[in-house]
Write an enzyme that holds these catalytic residues in place. Structure first.
Site, PDB file in Angstrom:
ATOM      1  N   HIS A 175       0.771  -1.286  -0.004  1.00 12.88           N
ATOM      2  CA  HIS A 175       0.115  -0.195  -0.082  1.00 12.88           C
ATOM      3  C   HIS A 175       0.811   1.302   0.178  1.00 12.88           C
ATOM      4  O   HIS A 175       1.963   1.371   0.335  1.00 12.88           O
ATOM      5  CB  HIS A 175      -0.943   0.068   0.948  1.00 12.88           C
ATOM      6  CG  HIS A 175      -0.198   0.078   2.608  1.00 12.88           C
ATOM      7  ND1 HIS A 175       0.627   0.987   2.896  1.00 12.88           N
ATOM      8  CD2 HIS A 175       0.270  -1.206   3.304  1.00 12.88           C
ATOM      9  CE1 HIS A 175       1.272   0.864   4.227  1.00 12.88           C
ATOM     10  NE2 HIS A 175       1.105  -0.641   4.248  1.00 12.88           N
TER      11      HIS A 175
ATOM     12  N   GLU B 230      -1.835  -7.444   7.367  1.00 13.00           N
ATOM     13  CA  GLU B 230      -0.529  -7.214   7.918  1.00 13.00           C
ATOM     14  C   GLU B 230      -0.386  -7.975   9.100  1.00 13.00           C
ATOM     15  O   GLU B 230      -1.227  -8.412   9.689  1.00 13.00           O
ATOM     16  CB  GLU B 230      -0.228  -5.542   8.327  1.00 13.00           C
ATOM     17  CG  GLU B 230       1.164  -5.060   8.894  1.00 13.00           C
ATOM     18  CD  GLU B 230       2.294  -5.696   7.905  1.00 13.00           C
ATOM     19  OE1 GLU B 230       2.422  -6.874   7.623  1.00 13.00           O
ATOM     20  OE2 GLU B 230       2.945  -4.704   7.811  1.00 13.00           O
TER      21      GLU B 230
END
Ligand SMILES: *[C@@H]1O[C@H](CO)[C@@H](O)[C@H](O)[C@H]1NC(C)=O
Ligand SMILES: *[C@@H]1O[C@H](CO)[C@@H](O)[C@H](O)[C@H]1NC(C)=O
Ligand SMILES: *[C@@H]1O[C@H](CO)[C@@H](O)[C@H](O)[C@H]1NC(C)=O
Ligand SMILES: *[C@@H]1O[C@H](CO)[C@@H](O)[C@H](O)[C@H]1NC(C)=O
Ligand SMILES: *[C@@H]1O[C@H](CO)[C@@H](O)[C@H](O)[C@H]1NC(C)=O
Ligand SMILES: *[C@@H]1O[C@H](CO)[C@@H](O)[C@H](O)[C@H]1NC(C)=O
Length: 350
Positions: A105, A209
């Site tokens: 990202h 994550e």
């Protein structure tokens, strides 16, 4: 209509299937070497730029180049795709090749805050808060810089599609965290994608994550995700609420690798695509690279890496893996001293 591989170089997006696995099979992954600069030990990840190097695709010939007879000059990516199609066609039944395009990202508010406060103060104090009054980093959104980074990657894909006729992903996956949902949207919006393979990503829990105990890694509820990204789909069983995140506790790297392998096994065992886009995180992509046996290759915010994976179904019992308990985070009760601090743990607590 039957398309002959001998005459059309770009007709590479077929022939593959998902490999069939049974209960006691073990899926073993290796990286096919010699194709991408990112896999070359002499490439320095901290200075490498995938956007000025054709995504890192090495300029080379492939054994299948002479069956690549196009009206136009075939590009490096077209010859690559032709080669991958041949590898899959000729592979034994228990072997399959897939190209993973993994993107991190763009910069989120948690990244900005970690830079702003410094890593020790971030880890020991600020990362446990939802924000600081002006910025919110719980399930962090992209900063303006993060949006620009994703748009730069979008322009890069557009140029690869036009100039290289790169095979675009045939399916897309994303982490459920907002920074990835938004990055995927910006990265793949408005591209000239084949009608057969539109950008409709599937949200997968295990592409999230490392579950760190930091609020930036606590995901939003499914209803929120659906309302914010209505075109996205969810994997089967995706829960309304985040049951995995725990305040002040984090999963170990070993646990993260176990679930990274699970999500890869899921994709390889169910998705027939050869080209797969995954929008995820630095820590999670690092974990996937470990599972694949790829060298360590750190990605800065917004960066992406392609990896050609060879998956082999082994008739062998998988190595036993056991989840370890989450570990506790050490924290400071009040904001730590940050100026000129050299501590890298909570010794900087006031
Ligand atoms: C990679 O590049 C960084 C930044 O220029 C440098 O500090 C580092 O020493 C390099 N690493 C190697 C192994 O050359
Ligand atoms: C491949 O070759 C082209 C032109 O011949 C060059 O511009 C490009 O930098 C090379 N790419 C890599 C990754 O070596
Ligand atoms: C909050 O953190 C952001 C960085 O994410 C920083 O730009 C801002 O100045 C901080 N606000 C306060 C009140 O310290
Ligand atoms: C990106 O998100 C916006 C806002 O939800 C939406 O209108 C647009 O269709 C999305 N684009 C893609 C390609 O998903
Ligand atoms: C889902 O998340 C949204 C946004 O954070 C929040 O407003 C809403 O109350 C949540 N729904 C439930 C049932 O908790
Ligand atoms: C399984 O994968 C590892 C690396 O990921 C590799 O070293 C090993 O040779 C593979 N084993 C088989 C039987 O393919």
């Amino acid at each position: 209509m039957l398309v002959s591989f001998a005459t059309l170089c770009f007709a590479a997006l077929s022939g593959a299937a998902s490999i069939v696995t049974h209960n006691n099979d073990y899926l073993n992954y290796t990286v096919v070497p010699g194709l991408f600069l990112q896999d070359d030990p002499s490439t320095n990840a901290s200075t490498f730029n995938f956007m000025t190097t054709n995504f890192g695709l090495i300029n080379r010939t492939y054994p299948t180049d002479d069956t690549c007879k196009e009206g136009h000059q075939a590009t490096q990516w077209e010859r690559f795709a032709h080669y991958i199609a041949a590898l899959n066609r000729e592979a034994p039944q228990n072997v399959e090749y897939k190209l993973l395009y993994m993107g991190r990202h763009g910069e989120g508010w948690h990244n900005a805050a970690e830079s702003y406060y410094g890593t020790p103060a971030w880890n020991c104090y600020w990362s446990e808060k939802d924000g600081n009054g002006t910025a919110v980093w719980a399930d962090a959104h992209l900063t303006a810089n993060g949006v620009s980074q994703a748009l730069a990657v979008n322009a890069f894909w557009a140029s690869l599609i036009t100039d290289q006729r790169i095979p675009t992903p045939e399916s897309y996956y994303t982490s459920p965290l907002t920074r990835c949902l938004a990055t995927a949207n910006l990265t793949f919006s408005g591209l000239n994608l084949p009608q057969k393979h539109p950008f409709i990503p599937e949200v997968k829990e295990y592409f999230r994550e490392g579950i760190s105990g930091h609020t930036c890694d606590r995901r939003s509820n499914k209803t929120y995700i659906h309302n914010a990204f209505p075109t996205y789909t969810f994997e089967k069983g995706f829960a309304e609420f985040d049951h995995l995140w725990e305040a002040l506790h984090g999963e170990t790297n070993a646990d993260q690798d176990i679930r990274s392998k699970k999500v890869l096994d899921d994709v390889f065992g169910s998705d027939q695509s050869t080209y797969i886009g995954i929008t995820s995180h630095s820590g999670e992509i690092a974990s996937i690279l470990r599972v694949l046996g790829h060298q360590v290759f750190g990605l800065s915010t917004g960066a992406a890496i392609p990896v050609l994976v060879k998956a082999t179904v082994l008739k062998a019992s998988p190595p036993t893996t056991t989840y370890q308990p989450f570990t506790s985070l050490s924290t400071c009760a009040t904001a730590p001293i940050t100026t000129a601090s050299t501590c890298d743990d909570c010794s900087c607590c006031k």
